[in-house]
Structure formats: C-alpha cells, structure tokens
Design a protein around this motif. Structure first.
Motif, PDB file in Angstrom:
ATOM      1  N   LEU A 171      -9.741   8.258  -6.328  1.00 42.99           N
ATOM      2  CA  LEU A 171      -9.641   8.769  -4.962  1.00 42.99           C
ATOM      3  C   LEU A 171      -8.358   9.597  -4.867  1.00 42.99           C
ATOM      4  CD1 LEU A 171     -10.555   6.929  -1.706  1.00 42.99           C
ATOM      5  CD2 LEU A 171      -8.650   8.534  -1.781  1.00 42.99           C
ATOM      6  N   ILE A 172      -8.497  10.865  -5.232  1.00 39.35           N
ATOM      7  CA  ILE A 172      -7.376  11.796  -5.180  1.00 39.35           C
ATOM      8  C   ILE A 172      -7.698  12.854  -4.139  1.00 39.35           C
ATOM      9  CG2 ILE A 172      -6.022  13.495  -6.443  1.00 39.35           C
ATOM     10  CD1 ILE A 172      -6.558  11.902  -8.982  1.00 39.35           C
ATOM     11  N   VAL A 173      -6.826  13.015  -3.151  1.00 40.90           N
ATOM     12  CA  VAL A 173      -7.057  13.931  -2.043  1.00 40.90           C
ATOM     13  C   VAL A 173      -6.080  15.097  -2.127  1.00 40.90           C
ATOM     14  CG1 VAL A 173      -8.000  12.085  -0.614  1.00 40.90           C
ATOM     15  CG2 VAL A 173      -5.558  12.610  -0.497  1.00 40.90           C
ATOM     16  N   PRO A 174      -6.378  16.209  -1.443  1.00 44.64           N
ATOM     17  CA  PRO A 174      -5.593  17.429  -1.660  1.00 44.64           C
ATOM     18  C   PRO A 174      -4.227  17.470  -0.992  1.00 44.64           C
ATOM     19  CG  PRO A 174      -7.338  17.810  -0.062  1.00 44.64           C
ATOM     20  CD  PRO A 174      -7.573  16.451  -0.619  1.00 44.64           C
ATOM     21  N   THR A 175      -3.989  16.658   0.040  1.00 50.86           N
ATOM     22  CA  THR A 175      -2.719  16.741   0.752  1.00 50.86           C
ATOM     23  C   THR A 175      -2.109  15.352   0.947  1.00 50.86           C
ATOM     24  OG1 THR A 175      -3.650  16.525   2.982  1.00 50.86           O
ATOM     25  CG2 THR A 175      -3.566  18.750   2.018  1.00 50.86           C
ATOM     26  N   ARG A 176      -0.819  15.322   1.070  1.00 47.50           N
ATOM     27  CA  ARG A 176      -0.130  14.044   1.323  1.00 47.50           C
ATOM     28  C   ARG A 176      -0.516  13.502   2.697  1.00 47.50           C
ATOM     29  NH1 ARG A 176       3.818  11.329  -1.174  1.00 47.50           N
ATOM     30  NH2 ARG A 176       4.810   9.683   0.073  1.00 47.50           N
ATOM     31  N   ALA A 177      -0.682  14.391   3.670  1.00 47.35           N
ATOM     32  CA  ALA A 177      -1.046  13.948   5.016  1.00 47.35           C
ATOM     33  C   ALA A 177      -2.378  13.206   5.007  1.00 47.35           C
ATOM     34  CB  ALA A 177      -1.112  15.144   5.957  1.00 47.35           C
ATOM     35  N   CYS A 236       0.870  -1.187   0.000  1.00 45.60           N
ATOM     36  CA  CYS A 236       0.000   0.000   0.000  1.00 45.60           C
ATOM     37  C   CYS A 236       0.899   1.227   0.000  1.00 45.60           C
ATOM     38  CB  CYS A 236      -0.896  -0.025   1.230  1.00 45.60           C
ATOM     39  SG  CYS A 236      -1.986   1.402   1.381  1.00 45.60           S
ATOM     40  N   ALA A 237       0.720   2.121  -0.982  1.00 47.03           N
ATOM     41  CA  ALA A 237       1.632   3.257  -1.127  1.00 47.03           C
ATOM     42  C   ALA A 237       0.888   4.538  -1.458  1.00 47.03           C
ATOM     43  CB  ALA A 237       2.657   2.957  -2.221  1.00 47.03           C
ATOM     44  N   VAL A 238       1.435   5.656  -0.987  1.00 48.72           N
ATOM     45  CA  VAL A 238       0.928   6.984  -1.342  1.00 48.72           C
ATOM     46  C   VAL A 238       1.667   7.461  -2.582  1.00 48.72           C
ATOM     47  CG1 VAL A 238       0.808   9.405  -0.635  1.00 48.72           C
ATOM     48  CG2 VAL A 238       0.300   7.576   1.023  1.00 48.72           C
ATOM     49  N   VAL A 239       0.906   7.956  -3.556  1.00 43.77           N
ATOM     50  CA  VAL A 239       1.489   8.388  -4.832  1.00 43.77           C
ATOM     51  C   VAL A 239       1.014   9.805  -5.143  1.00 43.77           C
ATOM     52  CG1 VAL A 239       1.624   7.931  -7.307  1.00 43.77           C
ATOM     53  CG2 VAL A 239       1.568   6.019  -5.684  1.00 43.77           C
ATOM     54  N   GLU A 240       1.949  10.656  -5.522  1.00 46.05           N
ATOM     55  CA  GLU A 240       1.593  12.022  -5.907  1.00 46.05           C
ATOM     56  C   GLU A 240       1.183  12.063  -7.370  1.00 46.05           C
ATOM     57  OE1 GLU A 240       4.592  14.818  -4.913  1.00 46.05           O
ATOM     58  OE2 GLU A 240       4.613  14.308  -2.778  1.00 46.05           O
ATOM     59  N   THR A 241       0.147  12.874  -7.660  1.00 42.76           N
ATOM     60  CA  THR A 241      -0.322  13.074  -9.027  1.00 42.76           C
ATOM     61  C   THR A 241      -0.387  14.572  -9.302  1.00 42.76           C
ATOM     62  OG1 THR A 241      -2.700  13.309  -8.596  1.00 42.76           O
ATOM     63  CG2 THR A 241      -1.813  11.067  -8.626  1.00 42.76           C
ATOM     64  N   ASP A 242      -0.690  14.933 -10.537  1.00 42.27           N
ATOM     65  CA  ASP A 242      -0.815  16.357 -10.877  1.00 42.27           C
ATOM     66  C   ASP A 242      -1.970  17.011 -10.122  1.00 42.27           C
ATOM     67  OD1 ASP A 242       1.306  16.140 -12.622  1.00 42.27           O
ATOM     68  OD2 ASP A 242       0.045  15.827 -14.393  1.00 42.27           O
ATOM     69  N   ALA A 243      -2.977  16.200  -9.748  1.00 43.57           N
ATOM     70  CA  ALA A 243      -4.174  16.746  -9.107  1.00 43.57           C
ATOM     71  C   ALA A 243      -4.135  16.644  -7.582  1.00 43.57           C
ATOM     72  CB  ALA A 243      -5.416  16.026  -9.629  1.00 43.57           C
ATOM     73  N   GLY A 244      -3.143  15.954  -7.040  1.00 46.15           N
ATOM     74  CA  GLY A 244      -3.088  15.753  -5.597  1.00 46.15           C
ATOM     75  C   GLY A 244      -2.374  14.457  -5.276  1.00 46.15           C
ATOM     76  N   CYS A 245      -2.843  13.764  -4.245  1.00 47.27           N
ATOM     77  CA  CYS A 245      -2.234  12.497  -3.857  1.00 47.27           C
ATOM     78  C   CYS A 245      -3.275  11.393  -3.840  1.00 47.27           C
ATOM     79  CB  CYS A 245      -1.602  12.612  -2.470  1.00 47.27           C
ATOM     80  SG  CYS A 245      -0.137  13.670  -2.417  1.00 47.27           S
ATOM     81  N   THR A 246      -2.832  10.189  -4.139  1.00 47.80           N
ATOM     82  CA  THR A 246      -3.734   9.053  -4.118  1.00 47.80           C
ATOM     83  C   THR A 246      -3.052   7.885  -3.425  1.00 47.80           C
ATOM     84  OG1 THR A 246      -5.224   7.690  -5.450  1.00 47.80           O
ATOM     85  CG2 THR A 246      -3.033   8.106  -6.353  1.00 47.80           C
ATOM     86  N   VAL A 247      -3.782   6.781  -3.315  1.00 50.20           N
ATOM     87  CA  VAL A 247      -3.260   5.569  -2.683  1.00 50.20           C
ATOM     88  C   VAL A 247      -3.302   4.445  -3.707  1.00 50.20           C
ATOM     89  CG1 VAL A 247      -3.637   3.867  -0.853  1.00 50.20           C
ATOM     90  CG2 VAL A 247      -3.999   6.304  -0.392  1.00 50.20           C
ATOM     91  N   GLU A 248      -2.203   3.703  -3.796  1.00 51.01           N
ATOM     92  CA  GLU A 248      -2.144   2.556  -4.696  1.00 51.01           C
ATOM     93  C   GLU A 248      -1.997   1.272  -3.893  1.00 51.01           C
ATOM     94  OE1 GLU A 248       0.911   3.001  -7.583  1.00 51.01           O
ATOM     95  OE2 GLU A 248      -0.168   4.531  -8.737  1.00 51.01           O
ATOM     96  N   LEU A 249      -2.756   0.252  -4.295  1.00 54.57           N
ATOM     97  CA  LEU A 249      -2.679  -1.076  -3.703  1.00 54.57           C
ATOM     98  C   LEU A 249      -2.061  -1.997  -4.740  1.00 54.57           C
ATOM     99  CD1 LEU A 249      -6.292  -1.178  -2.201  1.00 54.57           C
ATOM    100  CD2 LEU A 249      -4.189  -0.358  -1.105  1.00 54.57           C
ATOM    101  N   ASP A 250      -0.825  -2.417  -4.485  1.00 55.63           N
ATOM    102  CA  ASP A 250      -0.079  -3.218  -5.464  1.00 55.63           C
ATOM    103  C   ASP A 250      -0.077  -2.543  -6.834  1.00 55.63           C
ATOM    104  OD1 ASP A 250       0.432  -5.060  -3.519  1.00 55.63           O
ATOM    105  OD2 ASP A 250      -1.087  -6.492  -4.164  1.00 55.63           O
ATOM    106  N   GLY A 251       0.079  -1.217  -6.831  1.00 51.94           N
ATOM    107  CA  GLY A 251       0.172  -0.466  -8.071  1.00 51.94           C
ATOM    108  C   GLY A 251      -1.154  -0.054  -8.675  1.00 51.94           C
ATOM    109  N   ARG A 252      -2.260  -0.501  -8.100  1.00 51.95           N
ATOM    110  CA  ARG A 252      -3.580  -0.133  -8.614  1.00 51.95           C
ATOM    111  C   ARG A 252      -4.182   0.961  -7.739  1.00 51.95           C
ATOM    112  NH1 ARG A 252      -6.555  -5.883  -9.326  1.00 51.95           N
ATOM    113  NH2 ARG A 252      -5.384  -6.306  -7.397  1.00 51.95           N
ATOM    114  N   ARG A 253      -4.601   2.041  -8.358  1.00 50.94           N
ATOM    115  CA  ARG A 253      -5.105   3.183  -7.602  1.00 50.94           C
ATOM    116  C   ARG A 253      -6.494   2.908  -7.024  1.00 50.94           C
ATOM    117  NH1 ARG A 253      -3.010   8.568 -10.976  1.00 50.94           N
ATOM    118  NH2 ARG A 253      -0.777   8.057 -10.735  1.00 50.94           N
ATOM    119  N   VAL A 254      -6.666   3.346  -5.783  1.00 47.05           N
ATOM    120  CA  VAL A 254      -7.950   3.178  -5.102  1.00 47.05           C
ATOM    121  C   VAL A 254      -8.987   4.080  -5.748  1.00 47.05           C
ATOM    122  CG1 VAL A 254      -9.165   3.511  -2.906  1.00 47.05           C
ATOM    123  CG2 VAL A 254      -6.842   2.548  -2.923  1.00 47.05           C
ATOM    124  N   LYS A 255     -10.190   3.579  -5.872  1.00 40.69           N
ATOM    125  CA  LYS A 255     -11.306   4.365  -6.387  1.00 40.69           C
ATOM    126  C   LYS A 255     -12.388   4.482  -5.328  1.00 40.69           C
ATOM    127  CE  LYS A 255     -10.658   3.352 -11.305  1.00 40.69           C
ATOM    128  NZ  LYS A 255     -10.298   4.758 -11.629  1.00 40.69           N
TER     129      LYS A 255
END
Length: 235
Positions: free
Chosen positions: A39-45, A13-32
C-alpha cells in the motif's frame, strides 16, 4: 453471515517515505492491500489520511470507518490493473452527459436547467477545450467527435489514484463534465453535487419529501465529497 472482524494488533502507526511514494507501517510492518500488494500512495498527505484511519481503530478493525484506506486499496488493486478499461468507461459518459439532456417541459424546469447547467458547459468549453451540446428530450444524440476525443484524452491522463476518485465523482453525479468541474475546483464540491441533483430537487419540490430517497441521496453525497477529498490528496 459472520460478524468476525480482525482485531487491532499494533501499537504504533507511522507514515514512512519510500522510493515509490509513502506507505503506512504498523509496529514496523508495512500495510498491504487486500490483494497483498504494497500500500504505497503518491503523497504524504494521503498516507497521513490513511494512517489516521488505522490509528483510530479500537479493539476491532472496521473497514467501513476507513474510506481513505479503501480508496487507496481500490486504486492499487483494481484501477491500476485495468486503467484503460476504467478510463474508457468514464470517458463514455461524455456522449450521454447528464448536463446535455434537457426537459421538454415545464418551462420552469427548462429555465432552471439552463441557468444551472449552461455555465458548466461553458466552463468546459474553455477549461477543457470540449464543447458539449445540450439537446431536448432523452433520446441519445451524438456529441462532437473532437470534444469527446479531448475529454477521453484527459481521463486517460489521470493516474490510478486520481482515476479511482474520478470514477466516483463521475458515476455518482452522472456527469463527466461535473466530475472534471469537481476535480478542477470549478466550484465548491457541495455546490457541484447540488447541481447534479437538480432534477431530483425539482421532483421533491413538486411531489414532496421522501425519507428513503433523501437517505440514499445523502449516502451518495458523502461518497462524492470523499472522492473529491481523495482526488485532492492524490496531487
């Protein structure tokens, strides 16, 4: 009712930064989200708080144990698509704010309301440029148009994630002013929650403890404190 719950399928499970914010990936697949939005949120925290919930899941996924994920989903799937409606609803609390409706008796309760609630209204008059006026009794009396307009402007200025948290801060406390007080760190959230429960605390002192009411209040308090945490993570 089915007891089926989705099983944990991922290892990493990893936090990944995108152009629109930050998201979470599970084995490389982004959470929806449940509505299949990214599921893109505004802050890394905030993303880290969401990721920690996914990481903590065992063999089965338990959404009840994932409040930050659920709040992020609500912000994206619900609040973002009806931002104006949610903001209008919350701004409406200003015209019937809990802090403005005072007891007509006994004097001890009147004095306690004044001591606890007047400082919040005074703070709002300065910090929010909105002076609300307390009244005696429960009959509705309109508040000044200028104050309501300024409060509404501030509510509508919140983004979807802030507004999702603000919704609970206001609806659970019953007060638009206390919602702003919590969001803007007027006092510690536990203290603001206690102020919102003044009437209930008074009733308990007069009539005794009710286990069921206390349990319900504790559930609401937990939700209120979570909403404050989610708000803080959004900025």
């Amino acid at each position: 009712m089915s007891d089926w719950k989705p099983k944990r399928f991922w290892t990493e499970c990893a936090v990944v930064e995108t152009d629109a914010g930050c998201t979470v990936e599970l084995d490389g697949r982004r959470v929806k989200t449940p509505a299949k939005a990214a599921l893109i949120v505004p802050t890394r925290a905030m993303a880290e708080a969401v990721a920690a919930e996914w990481h903590a899941q065992k063999k089965q996924v338990d959404p009840v144990s994932m409040p930050f994920t659920r709040s992020a989903n609500a912000a994206i799937d619900k609040v973002r698509v009806q931002h104006r409606e949610v903001a209008d609803m919350l701004a409406g609390y200003g015209d019937s704010d809990l802090l403005c409706y005072r007891a007509t008796h006994p004097k001890e309760l009147q004095d306690r309301q004044s001591a606890e609630w007047d400082p919040v209204l005074d703070w709002a008059a300065t910090a929010l440029s909105a002076r609300l006026v307390p009244v005696a009794g429960v009959l509705h009396q309109p508040q000044p148009d200028a104050a309501l307009a300024e409060l509404s402007r501030r509510v509508h200025a919140l983004d979807a994630f802030q507004l999702a948290a603000f919704h609970d801060l206001v609806s659970l406390s019953g007060s638009l002013i206390l919602g702003f007080a919590a969001a803007m760190n007027w006092r510690k959230p536990d203290e603001i929650w206690r102020i919102s429960r003044l009437d209930e605390i008074w009733q308990t002192e007069q009539w005794g403890h009710d286990d069921e009411a206390h349990e319900a209040a504790e559930i609401k308090k937990t939700a209120f404190l979570h909403a404050k945490s989610f708000f803080d993570l959004s900025v």
